[in-house]
Design a protein around this motif. Structure first.
Motif, short mmCIF file in Angstrom:
data_model
loop_
_atom_site.label_atom_id
_atom_site.label_comp_id
_atom_site.label_asym_id
_atom_site.label_seq_id
_atom_site.Cartn_x
_atom_site.Cartn_y
_atom_site.Cartn_z
N GLY A 1 45.21 -21.03 41.38
CA GLY A 1 46.16 -21.89 42.08
C GLY A 1 45.68 -23.32 42.05
N ASP A 2 45.36 -23.83 43.22
CA ASP A 2 44.85 -25.19 43.31
C ASP A 2 43.54 -25.31 42.56
OD1 ASP A 2 46.99 -25.81 44.97
OD2 ASP A 2 45.87 -25.33 46.79
N LEU A 3 43.42 -26.36 41.76
CA LEU A 3 42.19 -26.57 41.00
C LEU A 3 41.99 -28.06 40.82
CD1 LEU A 3 39.83 -25.67 39.13
CD2 LEU A 3 41.51 -25.54 37.27
N ASP A 4 40.82 -28.53 41.25
CA ASP A 4 40.42 -29.90 40.95
C ASP A 4 38.97 -29.87 40.47
OD1 ASP A 4 38.74 -29.94 43.26
OD2 ASP A 4 40.35 -30.74 44.50
N ASP A 5 38.33 -31.00 40.40
CA ASP A 5 36.98 -31.05 39.85
C ASP A 5 35.95 -30.25 40.64
OD1 ASP A 5 37.86 -32.65 37.81
OD2 ASP A 5 37.22 -34.54 38.76
N ASP A 6 36.16 -30.11 41.96
CA ASP A 6 35.14 -29.50 42.81
C ASP A 6 35.59 -28.29 43.61
OD1 ASP A 6 33.18 -31.45 42.13
OD2 ASP A 6 34.18 -32.86 43.47
N SER A 7 36.87 -27.91 43.53
CA SER A 7 37.33 -26.77 44.31
C SER A 7 38.49 -26.07 43.60
CB SER A 7 37.74 -27.20 45.72
OG SER A 7 38.87 -28.06 45.65
N ALA A 8 38.64 -24.80 43.95
CA ALA A 8 39.72 -24.01 43.36
C ALA A 8 40.10 -22.90 44.33
CB ALA A 8 39.28 -23.40 42.03
N VAL A 9 41.34 -22.46 44.22
CA VAL A 9 41.82 -21.31 44.97
C VAL A 9 42.31 -20.30 43.94
CG1 VAL A 9 43.57 -20.45 46.58
CG2 VAL A 9 42.50 -22.68 46.97
N VAL A 10 41.87 -19.06 44.09
CA VAL A 10 42.25 -18.00 43.17
C VAL A 10 42.82 -16.84 43.98
CG1 VAL A 10 41.40 -16.33 41.49
CG2 VAL A 10 40.49 -18.65 41.50
N LEU A 11 43.96 -16.34 43.56
CA LEU A 11 44.53 -15.12 44.12
C LEU A 11 44.36 -14.02 43.09
CD1 LEU A 11 47.86 -16.49 45.63
CD2 LEU A 11 45.72 -16.01 46.83
N LEU A 12 43.97 -12.84 43.55
CA LEU A 12 43.83 -11.77 42.58
C LEU A 12 44.21 -10.43 43.19
CD1 LEU A 12 41.05 -9.90 42.97
CD2 LEU A 12 39.99 -11.95 42.10
N ALA A 13 44.62 -9.55 42.31
CA ALA A 13 44.92 -8.17 42.67
C ALA A 13 43.87 -7.30 42.02
CB ALA A 13 46.31 -7.79 42.18
#
Length: 164
Positions: free
Chosen positions: A111-123
């Motif tokens: 999902g959200d991704l920048d140089d220092d952080s990210a959000v990942v959704l997974l099944a």
């Protein structure tokens, strides 16, 4: 969730999650068949999230220490501290219940991704066996949100939450 109704509900939830992941903008199959469509940064985040989720969902009552260390190797911050503080309890419960769990990631979306952080959704699906299950185990369906941060050139998980 038991029987046919439980499987139908789990399947419906998986379809809804995949739809949400597509809406976020990126779906990667558990086999990585669409990896060529990902940017390098997305591939790096996806690999880190997949590795951490598999470590987090894997249990083997006969040898918990390397599994706990695998989770901690991909963790940081408060999540790492909380997980580490529960290591004895996790090991004790796994041994007490003779638990094993083998997981597979079936869908993953960055999902959200920048140089220092990210959000990942997974099944992920996990085959869980313990004293109370039959010898083949039971399949459980998990939907997770992982928050990752870049530290020292590596993507590390700072939070894991189960989502509906």
């Amino acid at each position: 969730m038991g029987g046919r109704g439980g499987r139908w509900l789990a399947g419906a939830l998986a379809l809804v999650l995949v739809g949400l992941l597509v809406g976020i903008g990126l779906v990667v199959s558990g086999r990585g068949s669409t990896d060529q469509e990902l940017t390098d940064a997305q591939q790096e985040v996806a690999r880190a999230a997949r590795t951490e989720a598999l470590a987090f969902l894997t249990v083997d009552h006969t040898d918990m220490e390397p599994l706990i260390e695998a989770v901690l190797a991909g963790a940081t911050g408060e999540f790492k501290e909380q997980y580490d503080s529960q290591r004895e309890k996790l090991t004790r419960e796994a041994i007490r219940t003779e638990a094993t769990s083998t997981a597979e990631v079936v869908a993953l979306g960055v999902g959200d991704l920048d140089d220092d952080s990210a959000v990942v959704l997974l099944a992920a699906n996990s085959t869980v066996a313990n004293k109370k299950t039959d010898s083949e185990g039971q399949v459980r369906y998990y939907r997770l949100r992982l928050d990752l941060v870049r530290e020292g050139g590596r993507w590390l998980t700072s939070d894991v939450r189960f989502v509906r």
